[in-house]
Design an enzyme around this catalytic site. Structure first.
Site, PDB file in Angstrom:
ATOM      1  N   HIS A 255     -28.685  -2.942   7.896  1.00 20.99           N
ATOM      2  CA  HIS A 255     -29.545  -1.811   7.533  1.00 20.99           C
ATOM      3  C   HIS A 255     -30.682  -1.803   8.552  1.00 20.99           C
ATOM      4  CE1 HIS A 255     -28.083  -2.958   3.443  1.00 20.99           C
ATOM      5  NE2 HIS A 255     -28.167  -1.677   3.150  1.00 20.99           N
TER       6      HIS A 255
ATOM      7  N   ASP B 106     -33.342  -4.231   7.706  1.00 24.71           N
ATOM      8  CA  ASP B 106     -33.029  -5.664   7.758  1.00 24.71           C
ATOM      9  C   ASP B 106     -33.457  -6.248   9.091  1.00 24.71           C
ATOM     10  OD1 ASP B 106     -31.496  -5.216   5.461  1.00 24.71           O
ATOM     11  OD2 ASP B 106     -29.603  -5.152   6.573  1.00 24.71           O
TER      12      ASP B 106
HETATM   13  C1  XLS Z   1     -25.211  -2.350  -2.744  1.00 23.67           C
HETATM   14  C2  XLS Z   1     -24.391  -2.033  -1.601  1.00 23.67           C
HETATM   15  C3  XLS Z   1     -25.088  -2.154  -0.259  1.00 23.67           C
HETATM   16  C4  XLS Z   1     -24.339  -1.390   0.790  1.00 23.67           C
HETATM   17  C5  XLS Z   1     -25.126  -1.115   2.018  1.00 23.67           C
HETATM   18  O1  XLS Z   1     -24.720  -2.575  -3.837  1.00 23.67           O
HETATM   19  O2  XLS Z   1     -23.238  -2.810  -1.639  1.00 23.67           O
HETATM   20  O3  XLS Z   1     -25.244  -3.494   0.079  1.00 23.67           O
HETATM   21  O4  XLS Z   1     -23.171  -2.046   1.152  1.00 23.67           O
HETATM   22  O5  XLS Z   1     -26.250  -0.368   1.759  1.00 23.67           O
END
Ligand code: XLS
Ligand code: NI
Ligand code: NI
Length: 442
Positions: A103, A106
């Site tokens: 992300h 991140d």
């Molecule tokens: C949350 C999601 C998230 C996505 C990316 O439950 O799995 O981690 O994969 O935003």
């Protein structure tokens, strides 16, 4: 190079099923050819940045437990982000995973304005480009975090305030550019808060129209910049919201049809999200292939007795084999991959625990691939399936499907015919057969 994971050798090697070395692969043998492709190219493993490097073990009842020195309020936020990235690429390189996922928030700290955040992200993208070049790691997908900052408390695209839509659109544009720059193979949108807490303050029709518009803008922009990867929606039924609009693959398909986005947008299916929506993982994969919207996988596992996204590393060969079977049957992962959207348990505080987690996940998926490839190659499931539908390939079935029969003509047929003959669904025999493949896969 950093030396954060000092207790782990330079490269995790393959040693085969008889090995007792906990820091070696027993099933994942990157160069082994299975069903015409190297294992590495079949499985396309990715490590996710958020759970592995950006989460310190915090849960709703307690603070961080994990050893993540770059987290926790340094004065030099950019320096901390760079230290984190160096450790992340040290990990990727030692593990030998070909891909990573991130992300925007991140990898880069958030600035005090949109402009500042954008500049910080750009700087960290340069940093990532250097690490990728050095280690040969590729980017499976990027995504924008539009759920953590309080500004997104009421969602991003589905926000009641168009200013938030505009902000989110700007953020996605920037993150899609960054993903493109790093050669990302896909771009993901998980609708973190694109849902509601209560219908009392929610106009569902409007929110869906807003979401349709948002995705259309993303698709148009993708074509404008020549991004060739897939745009992926990641279905999830709830959490953090009570209801999420991209509930499951079927809901996403209906949504894409309604806003004329089929062919443009595909799905990133997460195992734990599938189970939260009341489906098996294999069901969601099969549904996506049947609708022509399969894209990629977030590999993880839930817990039978916990009803939320616990994001464990996958350990069940049986669950994964059935999902892998549907993936292979559908033609493979394509530009997608298997991203470990999974996190350690918060007591797993040793640095090498992150390796054990990924090694186990990769071995589980590799074994599942072997089972799936054998099942497909032998036609074991496919033969049983086609036998079951054989009637549809014969005269009556063909006439019905071809539109040559009417309700009245079928009424005549029933009136003058015999009672249809039943046959066994053979479920238990099929389950035992799958068990034999699992026992024997080598
Ligand atoms: C949350 C999601 C998230 C996505 C990316 O439950 O799995 O981690 O994969 O935003
Ligand atoms: Ni999830
Ligand atoms: Ni996910």
């Amino acid at each position: 190079m950093t030396d954060f994971f000092t207790s782990v050798p330079e490269r995790i090697g393959f040693e085969g099923p008889e090995s007792d070395n906990a820091l070696a692969f027993r099933w994942y043998d990157a160069d082994r050819v299975v069903a015409g492709r190297r294992m590495e190219d079949h499985l396309r493993f990715a490590v996710c940045y958020w759970h592995s490097f950006n989460w310190d073990g915090l849960d709703i009842f307690g603070g961080g437990t994990l050893d993540r020195p770059w987290l926790g309020g340094s004065d030099d936020e950019l320096g901390a982000a760079k230290a984190k990235m160096a450790a992340a690429f040290e990990f990727l390189d030692k593990l030998g995973a070909p891909f990573w996922c991130f992300h925007d928030r991140d990898i880069a700290p958030e600035g005090s304005s949109f402009k500042e955040s954008a500049a910080l992200l750009d700087e960290m993208i340069d940093e990532a480009a250097g690490h990728m070049e050095r280690t040969g790691t590729r980017l499976l997908w990027g995504t924008a975090n539009m759920f953590s900052n309080p500004r997104f408390q009421a969602g991003a695209a589905t926000n009641p305030d168009p200013e938030l839509f505009a902000y989110a659109a700007g953020q996605v544009r920037h993150c899609l550019d960054a993903t493109h720059r790093l050669g990302g193979e896909n771009y993901v949108l998980w609708g973190g808060r694109e849902g509601y807490e209560t219908l009392l303050n929610t106009d569902m029709g409007r929110e869906l129209d807003q979401l349709g518009r948002f995705l259309t803008l993303v698709v148009e922009y993708k074509h404008e910049i020549g991004f060739e990867g897939l745009i992926l929606i990641e279905p999830k039924p709830f959490e953090p919201t009570k209801h999420q609009y991209d509930f499951d693959v079927a809901a996403v398909h209906a949504f894409l049809q309604r806003y004329d986005l089929v062919g443009e947008v595909h799905t990133n299916i997460e195992v734990n999200h599938a189970t939260l929506s009341g489906h098996d993982f294999a069901h969601e994969v099969a549904a996506a292939f049947a609708a022509g919207i399969f894209g990629s996988i977030d590999a993880n596992a839930g817990d039978d007795r916990l009803g939320w996204d616990v994001d464990r590393f996958p350990v069940s060969v049986e669950q994964m084999s059935l999902g892998m079977y549907e993936i292979l049957r559908g033609g493979g992962l394509g530009s997608g991959g298997l991203n470990f959207d999974a996190k350690l348990r918060r007591q797993s505080i040793a640095r090498d625990d992150l390796f054990h987690a990924h090694i186990g996940g990769m071995d589980t998926m590799a074994r599942a691939l072997l089972v799936a490839a054998e099942l497909l190659d032998d036609g074991a499931i496919e033969n049983a399936r086609s036998k079951r539908y054989a009637g549809w390939d014969q005269a009556l079935g063909q006439r019905i499907l071809g539109g040559e029969e009417t309700l009245a003509s079928l009424h005549d047929r029933a009136m003058n015919g015999d009672e249809p003959v039943r046959s066994s669904g053979r479920q238990e025999a099929l389950e035992n057969m799958v068990a034999r493949y699992i026992e024997r896969a080598r």
